[in-house]
Scaffold this motif. Structure first.
Motif, PDB file in Angstrom:
ATOM      1  N   MET A   1       0.835  -1.195   0.000  1.00 55.28           N
ATOM      2  CA  MET A   1       0.000   0.000   0.000  1.00 55.28           C
ATOM      3  C   MET A   1       0.870   1.246   0.000  1.00 55.28           C
ATOM      4  N   MET A   2       0.405   2.284  -0.665  1.00 55.33           N
ATOM      5  CA  MET A   2       1.150   3.537  -0.719  1.00 55.33           C
ATOM      6  C   MET A   2       1.257   4.159   0.666  1.00 55.33           C
ATOM      7  N   ARG A   3       2.252   5.018   0.837  1.00 56.54           N
ATOM      8  CA  ARG A   3       2.352   5.794   2.067  1.00 56.54           C
ATOM      9  C   ARG A   3       1.340   6.933   2.024  1.00 56.54           C
ATOM     10  N   PHE A   4       0.631   7.116   3.120  1.00 54.51           N
ATOM     11  CA  PHE A   4      -0.266   8.263   3.242  1.00 54.51           C
ATOM     12  C   PHE A   4      -0.359   8.628   4.713  1.00 54.51           C
ATOM     13  N   PRO A   5      -0.898   9.792   5.043  1.00 57.09           N
ATOM     14  CA  PRO A   5      -0.913  10.236   6.442  1.00 57.09           C
ATOM     15  C   PRO A   5      -1.735   9.303   7.328  1.00 57.09           C
ATOM     16  N   THR A   6      -1.582   9.485   8.625  1.00 54.70           N
ATOM     17  CA  THR A   6      -2.340   8.691   9.597  1.00 54.70           C
ATOM     18  C   THR A   6      -3.677   9.320   9.944  1.00 54.70           C
ATOM     19  N   SER A   7      -3.879  10.578   9.538  1.00 52.41           N
ATOM     20  CA  SER A   7      -5.150  11.240   9.825  1.00 52.41           C
ATOM     21  C   SER A   7      -5.542  12.161   8.681  1.00 52.41           C
ATOM     22  N   SER A   8      -6.814  12.516   8.658  1.00 54.35           N
ATOM     23  CA  SER A   8      -7.389  13.351   7.602  1.00 54.35           C
ATOM     24  C   SER A   8      -8.119  14.519   8.238  1.00 54.35           C
ATOM     25  N   ARG A   9      -7.858  15.714   7.754  1.00 52.77           N
ATOM     26  CA  ARG A   9      -8.650  16.860   8.209  1.00 52.77           C
ATOM     27  C   ARG A   9     -10.058  16.736   7.632  1.00 52.77           C
ATOM     28  N   ALA A  10     -11.053  16.972   8.470  1.00 51.55           N
ATOM     29  CA  ALA A  10     -12.433  16.792   8.030  1.00 51.55           C
ATOM     30  C   ALA A  10     -13.348  17.736   8.786  1.00 51.55           C
ATOM     31  N   ALA A  11     -14.502  18.056   8.157  1.00 51.86           N
ATOM     32  CA  ALA A  11     -15.506  18.933   8.753  1.00 51.86           C
ATOM     33  C   ALA A  11     -16.514  18.074   9.514  1.00 51.86           C
ATOM     34  N   VAL A  12     -16.587  18.262  10.822  1.00 53.16           N
ATOM     35  CA  VAL A  12     -17.369  17.389  11.697  1.00 53.16           C
ATOM     36  C   VAL A  12     -18.525  18.148  12.335  1.00 53.16           C
ATOM     37  N   VAL A  13     -19.713  17.566  12.247  1.00 54.46           N
ATOM     38  CA  VAL A  13     -20.892  18.102  12.932  1.00 54.46           C
ATOM     39  C   VAL A  13     -21.037  17.363  14.261  1.00 54.46           C
ATOM     40  N   LEU A 137     -16.314   8.555   6.427  1.00 59.07           N
ATOM     41  CA  LEU A 137     -17.521   8.297   5.653  1.00 59.07           C
ATOM     42  C   LEU A 137     -18.303   9.581   5.399  1.00 59.07           C
ATOM     43  N   GLY A 138     -17.583  10.642   5.051  1.00 60.87           N
ATOM     44  CA  GLY A 138     -18.197  11.913   4.693  1.00 60.87           C
ATOM     45  C   GLY A 138     -17.340  12.633   3.675  1.00 60.87           C
ATOM     46  N   GLY A 139     -17.926  13.627   2.998  1.00 56.97           N
ATOM     47  CA  GLY A 139     -17.274  14.230   1.850  1.00 56.97           C
ATOM     48  C   GLY A 139     -16.352  15.395   2.116  1.00 56.97           C
ATOM     49  N   PHE A 140     -16.618  16.182   3.170  1.00 57.44           N
ATOM     50  CA  PHE A 140     -15.763  17.330   3.455  1.00 57.44           C
ATOM     51  C   PHE A 140     -14.580  16.841   4.284  1.00 57.44           C
ATOM     52  N   SER A 141     -13.729  16.083   3.629  1.00 58.56           N
ATOM     53  CA  SER A 141     -12.605  15.415   4.281  1.00 58.56           C
ATOM     54  C   SER A 141     -11.493  15.246   3.258  1.00 58.56           C
ATOM     55  N   GLU A 142     -10.254  15.299   3.721  1.00 58.46           N
ATOM     56  CA  GLU A 142      -9.138  15.136   2.795  1.00 58.46           C
ATOM     57  C   GLU A 142      -9.096  13.723   2.200  1.00 58.46           C
ATOM     58  N   TYR A 143      -9.507  12.738   2.985  1.00 61.31           N
ATOM     59  CA  TYR A 143      -9.519  11.351   2.526  1.00 61.31           C
ATOM     60  C   TYR A 143     -10.905  10.752   2.706  1.00 61.31           C
ATOM     61  N   GLY A 144     -11.243   9.801   1.838  1.00 63.17           N
ATOM     62  CA  GLY A 144     -12.535   9.140   1.906  1.00 63.17           C
ATOM     63  C   GLY A 144     -12.378   7.638   1.784  1.00 63.17           C
ATOM     64  N   ILE A 363     -25.962  28.547  -5.757  1.00 57.09           N
ATOM     65  CA  ILE A 363     -26.627  27.450  -6.452  1.00 57.09           C
ATOM     66  C   ILE A 363     -25.917  26.146  -6.130  1.00 57.09           C
ATOM     67  N   LYS A 364     -24.628  26.069  -6.466  1.00 58.27           N
ATOM     68  CA  LYS A 364     -23.849  24.873  -6.170  1.00 58.27           C
ATOM     69  C   LYS A 364     -22.416  25.294  -5.850  1.00 58.27           C
ATOM     70  N   PRO A 365     -22.156  25.648  -4.577  1.00 59.05           N
ATOM     71  CA  PRO A 365     -20.769  25.915  -4.186  1.00 59.05           C
ATOM     72  C   PRO A 365     -20.013  24.611  -4.017  1.00 59.05           C
ATOM     73  N   ILE A 366     -18.699  24.673  -4.102  1.00 53.68           N
ATOM     74  CA  ILE A 366     -17.886  23.473  -3.946  1.00 53.68           C
ATOM     75  C   ILE A 366     -16.786  23.719  -2.927  1.00 53.68           C
ATOM     76  N   ILE A 367     -16.409  22.626  -2.256  1.00 55.47           N
ATOM     77  CA  ILE A 367     -15.264  22.650  -1.350  1.00 55.47           C
ATOM     78  C   ILE A 367     -14.121  21.934  -2.066  1.00 55.47           C
ATOM     79  N   GLU A 368     -13.003  22.624  -2.244  1.00 56.20           N
ATOM     80  CA  GLU A 368     -11.837  22.016  -2.871  1.00 56.20           C
ATOM     81  C   GLU A 368     -10.845  21.635  -1.790  1.00 56.20           C
ATOM     82  N   LEU A 369     -10.471  20.361  -1.802  1.00 51.87           N
ATOM     83  CA  LEU A 369      -9.620  19.836  -0.748  1.00 51.87           C
ATOM     84  C   LEU A 369      -8.206  19.564  -1.235  1.00 51.87           C
TER      85      LEU A 369
END
Length: 369
Positions: A1-13, A137-144, A363-369
């Motif tokens: 598996m590729m190297r990737f971070p141990t955590s992901s910044r994400a928007a949490v409710v 398991l949400g979209g406003f996150s660096e990783y999914g 109308i349709k704003p986007i979040i770019e990660l």
């Protein structure tokens, strides 16, 4: 598996109506068979995100969750058995994909009814707790994290991220609605209730599908002007006309009969009764936008006396995602999809994007990660 971070910044409710928090969320160390880890590049903002944030959905949500569900990600790691997407296209690390909510494939709704969107054991992105594995398991996150039972569809090379993310919810819901409806005849007048993202997209699909006439109802005026660019032959403002005036106009356009097809994408409960009135005798009425907790009063005899076919359309599975992406790919230079993208935000600005969406300033704003 590729190297990737141990955590992901994400928007949490963590609490309804409270500001969304940006947190570090764990990335699973290993991928089980059938799963995919993606680096999310874009996630568009949906009205449902706002309803969840405000606690106004007609669905139970167990907080905390990562908000956002219209995402497109680039594959960074693949579990065993993920060499092809849900429509048979090959997948490899570096490909962009969109992915569906899960369906178990074993319950009554999956096997007998053949309606996987109604799966009684479904897991839905943005509705799963982020403090329980696999977390992302949400979209406003660096990783999914793509679950084993989720459909996944490779994004065509010519479809930009902002349109691919839109296809993963708004447009797949529209495509599913047209599948539920069935054939559009070249003599049909189609009335689209709503000039938001779904209504605009439905306007384009109805026109390109061969409808004789497409009438779009909604507000404000700039959205109605955009509806004309998406193919509407006539538009009517729900702010500047009355219910009776709208009925009279549709009847005048149809020799007094009413619309052959009415499609509801507003989310406003009172639109349902108006849709019944707009439809001619024997018409089809497809209801898509009614996912809130609001109620309305109707006269049921209208359905019977007009012999109406009233159809609900909920979400959509991999076929609808694929159809949406293919429609965008084919008509990219024919339909001004990019005009729907009103602003681009970074993850740290998610509260601004949600607030502006709540206030109908986007109308349709986007979040770019």
């Amino acid at each position: 598996m590729m190297r990737f971070p141990t955590s992901s910044r994400a928007a949490v409710v963590r609490a309804f109506k409270a500001p969304v928090c940006i947190e570090e969320v764990p990335i699973p160390k290993e991928l089980e068979p059938g799963t995919i880890l993606t680096r999310i590049e874009t996630c568009s903002v949906c009205g449902t995100d706002v309803h969840l944030w405000q606690g106004s959905l007609a669905l139970k949500v167990d907080l905390p969750v990562i908000i956002g569900h219209e995402m497109v990600g680039r594959i960074v790691a693949m579990g065993a058995g993920t060499e092809r997407d849900s429509v048979g296209q090959p997948l490899r690390v570096g490909d962009r994909i969109t992915w569906t909510h899960t369906a178990c494939g074993r319950c009554y709704f999956c096997t007998v009814a053949r309606e996987p969107t109604l799966c009684q054991y479904s897991r839905k992105y943005m509705y799963e707790r982020m403090d329980v594995a696999p977390y992302l398991l949400g979209g406003f996150s660096e990783y999914g994290y793509v679950l084993p039972d989720s459909g996944r569809v490779r994004v065509p090379d010519n479809v930009p991220n902002e349109l691919a993310s839109m296809a993963s919810c708004a447009f797949r819901s529209v495509m599913n609605a047209f599948d539920v409806l069935g054939r559009i005849d070249p003599t049909d007048t189609v009335v689209v209730q709503g000039a938001g993202p779904l209504g605009l997209l439905a306007t384009a699909v109805a026109k390109i599908s061969g409808a004789r006439r497409v009438v779009t109802l909604g507000a404000p005026e700039p959205r109605l002007a955009l509806a004309r660019e998406f193919g509407a032959d006539a538009v009517m403002s729900v702010e500047q006309t009355t219910h009776e005036e709208r009925l009279d106009r549709v009847r005048a356009l149809t020799d007094g009969r009413g619309a052959d097809v009415v499609m509801e994408f507003t989310g406003h409960p009172d639109a349902f009764g108006e849709g019944l009135d707009l439809a001619r005798r024997g018409a089809s009425y497809v209801v898509v936008g009614q996912l809130g907790q609001g109620t309305t009063t109707i006269k049921p005899s209208t359905i019977v006396s007009k012999n109406l076919r009233v159809l609900g359309s909920f979400s959509g599975q991999a076929k609808a995602y694929w159809k949406a992406l293919e429609f965008v790919s084919k008509h990219l230079h024919e339909v001004p999809f990019d005009r729907m993208v009103t602003n681009r935000y970074k993850l740290d600005d998610v509260n601004t994007a949600l607030t502006r969406m709540k206030n109908f300033e986007e109308i349709k704003p986007i979040i770019e990660l």
